[in-house]
Design a protein around this motif. Sequence first.
Motif, mmCIF file in Angstrom:
data_model
loop_
_atom_site.group_PDB
_atom_site.id
_atom_site.type_symbol
_atom_site.label_atom_id
_atom_site.label_comp_id
_atom_site.label_asym_id
_atom_site.label_seq_id
_atom_site.Cartn_x
_atom_site.Cartn_y
_atom_site.Cartn_z
ATOM 1 N N ALA A 81 0.836 -1.199 0.000
ATOM 2 C CA ALA A 81 0.000 0.000 0.000
ATOM 3 C C ALA A 81 0.872 1.251 0.000
ATOM 4 O O ALA A 81 2.003 1.259 0.491
ATOM 5 C CB ALA A 81 -0.913 0.001 1.224
ATOM 6 N N THR A 82 0.341 2.326 -0.576
ATOM 7 C CA THR A 82 0.989 3.638 -0.538
ATOM 8 C C THR A 82 0.380 4.440 0.603
ATOM 9 O O THR A 82 -0.844 4.521 0.718
ATOM 10 C CB THR A 82 0.775 4.374 -1.866
ATOM 11 N N ILE A 83 1.223 5.011 1.454
ATOM 12 C CA ILE A 83 0.737 5.751 2.621
ATOM 13 C C ILE A 83 1.114 7.217 2.476
ATOM 14 O O ILE A 83 2.304 7.561 2.440
ATOM 15 C CB ILE A 83 1.304 5.186 3.929
ATOM 16 N N ALA A 84 0.109 8.071 2.364
ATOM 17 C CA ALA A 84 0.333 9.516 2.346
ATOM 18 C C ALA A 84 0.539 9.985 3.791
ATOM 19 O O ALA A 84 -0.289 9.716 4.667
ATOM 20 C CB ALA A 84 -0.849 10.230 1.724
ATOM 21 N N LEU A 85 1.651 10.702 4.034
ATOM 22 C CA LEU A 85 2.027 11.123 5.380
ATOM 23 C C LEU A 85 2.276 12.628 5.419
ATOM 24 O O LEU A 85 2.636 13.228 4.406
ATOM 25 C CB LEU A 85 3.313 10.405 5.818
ATOM 26 N N ASP A 103 -5.092 1.207 -29.524
ATOM 27 C CA ASP A 103 -6.036 0.303 -30.173
ATOM 28 C C ASP A 103 -5.416 -1.093 -30.232
ATOM 29 O O ASP A 103 -4.273 -1.259 -30.653
ATOM 30 C CB ASP A 103 -6.336 0.809 -31.584
ATOM 31 N N GLY A 104 -6.161 -2.090 -29.776
ATOM 32 C CA GLY A 104 -5.659 -3.456 -29.798
ATOM 33 C C GLY A 104 -4.709 -3.802 -28.667
ATOM 34 O O GLY A 104 -4.143 -4.895 -28.643
ATOM 35 N N ALA A 105 -4.515 -2.895 -27.718
ATOM 36 C CA ALA A 105 -3.646 -3.151 -26.565
ATOM 37 C C ALA A 105 -4.501 -3.424 -25.328
ATOM 38 O O ALA A 105 -5.717 -3.178 -25.317
ATOM 39 C CB ALA A 105 -2.727 -1.966 -26.311
ATOM 40 N N GLU A 106 -3.856 -3.915 -24.269
ATOM 41 C CA GLU A 106 -4.571 -4.227 -23.028
ATOM 42 C C GLU A 106 -3.721 -3.841 -21.828
ATOM 43 O O GLU A 106 -2.520 -4.123 -21.781
ATOM 44 C CB GLU A 106 -4.918 -5.714 -22.947
ATOM 45 N N LEU A 107 -4.357 -3.185 -20.846
ATOM 46 C CA LEU A 107 -3.692 -2.795 -19.603
ATOM 47 C C LEU A 107 -4.541 -3.194 -18.416
ATOM 48 O O LEU A 107 -5.741 -2.911 -18.379
ATOM 49 C CB LEU A 107 -3.462 -1.283 -19.569
ATOM 50 N N GLN A 108 -3.903 -3.856 -17.454
ATOM 51 C CA GLN A 108 -4.514 -4.101 -16.143
ATOM 52 C C GLN A 108 -3.718 -3.298 -15.119
ATOM 53 O O GLN A 108 -2.542 -3.582 -14.876
ATOM 54 C CB GLN A 108 -4.501 -5.593 -15.801
ATOM 55 N N TRP A 109 -4.372 -2.297 -14.560
ATOM 56 C CA TRP A 109 -3.735 -1.387 -13.594
ATOM 57 C C TRP A 109 -4.316 -1.706 -12.225
ATOM 58 O O TRP A 109 -5.429 -1.319 -11.894
ATOM 59 C CB TRP A 109 -4.008 0.060 -13.989
ATOM 60 N N LEU A 110 -3.546 -2.434 -11.389
ATOM 61 C CA LEU A 110 -4.083 -3.012 -10.157
ATOM 62 C C LEU A 110 -3.163 -2.726 -8.968
ATOM 63 O O LEU A 110 -2.611 -3.651 -8.347
ATOM 64 C CB LEU A 110 -4.265 -4.530 -10.327
ATOM 65 N N PRO A 111 -2.980 -1.460 -8.605
ATOM 66 C CA PRO A 111 -2.133 -1.145 -7.452
ATOM 67 C C PRO A 111 -2.822 -1.495 -6.135
ATOM 68 O O PRO A 111 -4.038 -1.716 -6.088
ATOM 69 C CB PRO A 111 -1.941 0.365 -7.579
ATOM 70 N N GLU A 129 -6.256 7.285 -21.338
ATOM 71 C CA GLU A 129 -6.657 7.371 -22.741
ATOM 72 C C GLU A 129 -6.643 5.950 -23.313
ATOM 73 O O GLU A 129 -5.600 5.301 -23.337
ATOM 74 C CB GLU A 129 -5.691 8.250 -23.534
ATOM 75 N N VAL A 130 -7.807 5.493 -23.764
ATOM 76 C CA VAL A 130 -7.921 4.148 -24.345
ATOM 77 C C VAL A 130 -8.329 4.287 -25.800
ATOM 78 O O VAL A 130 -9.330 4.935 -26.112
ATOM 79 C CB VAL A 130 -8.955 3.288 -23.584
ATOM 80 N N GLY A 131 -7.555 3.680 -26.680
ATOM 81 C CA GLY A 131 -7.887 3.726 -28.092
ATOM 82 C C GLY A 131 -9.073 2.839 -28.422
ATOM 83 O O GLY A 131 -9.445 1.937 -27.651
ATOM 84 N N THR A 132 -9.696 3.091 -29.563
ATOM 85 C CA THR A 132 -10.788 2.240 -30.021
ATOM 86 C C THR A 132 -10.269 0.811 -30.134
ATOM 87 O O THR A 132 -9.247 0.559 -30.762
ATOM 88 C CB THR A 132 -11.304 2.714 -31.386
ATOM 89 N N GLY A 133 -10.948 -0.117 -29.518
ATOM 90 C CA GLY A 133 -10.490 -1.501 -29.531
ATOM 91 C C GLY A 133 -9.524 -1.836 -28.420
ATOM 92 O O GLY A 133 -9.084 -2.984 -28.296
ATOM 93 N N GLY A 134 -9.164 -0.853 -27.578
ATOM 94 C CA GLY A 134 -8.299 -1.117 -26.440
ATOM 95 C C GLY A 134 -9.076 -1.749 -25.295
ATOM 96 O O GLY A 134 -10.308 -1.656 -25.221
ATOM 97 N N ARG A 135 -8.344 -2.367 -24.381
ATOM 98 C CA ARG A 135 -8.963 -3.052 -23.240
ATOM 99 C C ARG A 135 -8.281 -2.578 -21.955
ATOM 100 O O ARG A 135 -7.054 -2.448 -21.889
ATOM 101 C CB ARG A 135 -8.832 -4.572 -23.390
ATOM 102 N N LEU A 136 -9.093 -2.350 -20.928
ATOM 103 C CA LEU A 136 -8.583 -1.788 -19.674
ATOM 104 C C LEU A 136 -9.296 -2.393 -18.482
ATOM 105 O O LEU A 136 -10.519 -2.577 -18.503
ATOM 106 C CB LEU A 136 -8.799 -0.267 -19.659
ATOM 107 N N VAL A 137 -8.514 -2.694 -17.447
ATOM 108 C CA VAL A 137 -9.050 -2.942 -16.104
ATOM 109 C C VAL A 137 -8.268 -2.029 -15.169
ATOM 110 O O VAL A 137 -7.040 -2.128 -15.078
ATOM 111 C CB VAL A 137 -8.895 -4.402 -15.659
ATOM 112 N N LEU A 138 -8.944 -1.107 -14.512
ATOM 113 C CA LEU A 138 -8.302 -0.157 -13.607
ATOM 114 C C LEU A 138 -8.993 -0.216 -12.255
ATOM 115 O O LEU A 138 -10.209 -0.108 -12.165
ATOM 116 C CB LEU A 138 -8.371 1.258 -14.184
ATOM 117 N N ARG A 139 -8.185 -0.382 -11.203
ATOM 118 C CA ARG A 139 -8.714 -0.431 -9.841
ATOM 119 C C ARG A 139 -8.076 0.675 -9.017
ATOM 120 O O ARG A 139 -6.863 0.858 -9.047
ATOM 121 C CB ARG A 139 -8.408 -1.789 -9.209
ATOM 122 N N GLU A 140 -8.912 1.411 -8.297
ATOM 123 C CA GLU A 140 -8.429 2.418 -7.345
ATOM 124 C C GLU A 140 -9.084 2.159 -6.001
ATOM 125 O O GLU A 140 -10.303 1.963 -5.927
ATOM 126 C CB GLU A 140 -8.775 3.832 -7.818
#
Length: 252
Positions: A81-85, A103-111, A129-140
């Motif tokens: 975990a990141t701790i702001a202090l 486009d045609g790429a995939e990113l899983q952003w899971l910090p 920024e996700v291009g047309t046809g791009g795939r993303l999973v982002l968790r915050e």
Amino acid sequence: MSVSGVRATARIVARADGRGGTSLPVLEGEGPLALRRTRGSGSEARVMLVGAMSGPLGGDHFTVEADVEEGARLRVQSAAATIALPGQAKGEARYDVRLRVADGAELQWLPEQLISAGGSELRVGTRVEVGTGGRLVLREEQVLGRVGEEPGRSSSRLTVRVGGRVVLDQELACGPGAPGGWDGPAVLGGHRAVGQLVVVRPEFEARPVPARVLGEGAVVAPLAGPAVLVSAVAGDALRLRRVLDEALGLVA
């Protein structure tokens, strides 16, 4: 650390290697932001973000950038975990995330979670920024305060564009000095962990994910275009992660 705080940037570029895999021609970290390549799976490259120092502290400005080029697949996680202090430097800390998925790429952003410790001030800005046809999973995920302490002040803004069109632009401020009502029933309702999951899939354009409620404190909401948002609140980080993992299994 100078009186103005620490400035640090980490950069990742993921590129299809022409052999069915993903290479990382750029993997650069500065100061407290260290990047480590870990064992991937299939065509996917994996990177671990490791906090080499405490922070962000007051006055610090961290930036993480990831560019996933056409045909590449990348998964990014963090080691802890990141701790702001609170820090010696005056002013709030900033943590910016800039993600580009071609486009045609995939990113899983899971910090891992971002914890807002008592007395800290942190502003988080995430632009995707996700291009047309791009795939993303982002968790915050954000946790307000460590065990037994009041939270610091935190504000976060998440903007997601797909094919050049904004599908999500939302902001949340919590803690001392934040606009009134942040802890009321219409926002956190007394909970101390809040998170969201954004999933972008081309197939959602033709088959949108239906809106639904997931137990108590979580909802699935389709966005304009091929995207869906899951928003959740929970009493602690462990329960929040369980809810978001369940939601990811349902929508992705």
